[in-house]
Write a protein that holds these residues in place. Sequence first.
Motif, PDB file in Angstrom:
ATOM      1  N   ILE A   1      14.710  13.600 -49.522  1.00 21.29           N
ATOM      2  CA  ILE A   1      13.800  14.206 -48.861  1.00 21.29           C
ATOM      3  C   ILE A   1      13.054  15.076 -50.081  1.00 21.29           C
ATOM      4  O   ILE A   1      13.751  16.122 -50.615  1.00 21.29           O
ATOM      5  N   PRO A   2      11.854  15.047 -50.065  1.00 17.13           N
ATOM      6  CA  PRO A   2      10.956  15.677 -51.156  1.00 17.13           C
ATOM      7  C   PRO A   2      10.938  17.260 -50.966  1.00 17.13           C
ATOM      8  O   PRO A   2      10.998  17.491 -49.668  1.00 17.13           O
ATOM      9  N   ALA A   3      10.565  18.091 -51.878  1.00 10.18           N
ATOM     10  CA  ALA A   3      10.600  19.394 -51.629  1.00 10.18           C
ATOM     11  C   ALA A   3       9.300  19.817 -50.739  1.00 10.18           C
ATOM     12  O   ALA A   3       8.367  19.068 -50.806  1.00 10.18           O
ATOM     13  N   GLY A   4       9.520  20.681 -49.728  1.00  9.44           N
ATOM     14  CA  GLY A   4       8.379  21.132 -48.969  1.00  9.44           C
ATOM     15  C   GLY A   4       8.283  20.093 -47.575  1.00  9.44           C
ATOM     16  O   GLY A   4       7.446  20.140 -46.734  1.00  9.44           O
ATOM     17  N   GLU A   5       8.902  18.915 -47.700  1.00 10.72           N
ATOM     18  CA  GLU A   5       8.704  17.966 -46.445  1.00 10.72           C
ATOM     19  C   GLU A   5       9.505  18.416 -45.507  1.00 10.72           C
ATOM     20  O   GLU A   5      10.767  18.495 -45.465  1.00 10.72           O
ATOM     21  N   ILE A   6       8.746  18.439 -44.180  1.00 14.17           N
ATOM     22  CA  ILE A   6       9.667  18.872 -43.000  1.00 14.17           C
ATOM     23  C   ILE A   6      10.307  17.794 -42.539  1.00 14.17           C
ATOM     24  O   ILE A   6      10.078  16.599 -42.290  1.00 14.17           O
ATOM     25  N   ARG A   7      11.718  17.887 -42.416  1.00 15.08           N
ATOM     26  CA  ARG A   7      12.816  17.110 -41.811  1.00 15.08           C
ATOM     27  C   ARG A   7      13.378  17.714 -40.666  1.00 15.08           C
ATOM     28  O   ARG A   7      13.852  18.751 -40.602  1.00 15.08           O
TER      29      ARG A   7
END
Length: 116
Positions: free
Chosen positions: A86-92
């Motif tokens: 999960i990349p930095a800043g991506e809402i998950r």
Amino acid sequence: MFVKRFEEARPYDAPNHRGVVGLRLQGFEDRGPRNQWVGLSQFLPGGGAGPDSTPFEKVYVVFEGHMTVIAGGEEVVLGPLDSCTIPAGEIREIENRTNHICKMLVVIPYPSGAST
């Protein structure tokens, strides 16, 4: 070398998580890893996290069970030995939609300013 036995792992609370017991396997120790920490998350049926994001990337590796991961407009189900970043800043959002416990390894860099 720094060895930490499973019996020595201590629980931790993760923000915005539900139905989970997290154990810190490595990290935040004097002789432990310098760049990241590693946790084992054990999600009960219906357990999960989010939706939210962090300022750093994270890696999930499912060991047992299945975990639904929703991120970047995509929804996938991870099974045993499947993994995702999960990349930095991506809402998950993650959710155990099964009736079995899901055990998942989590690798996360230390927050800015934090270290061992």
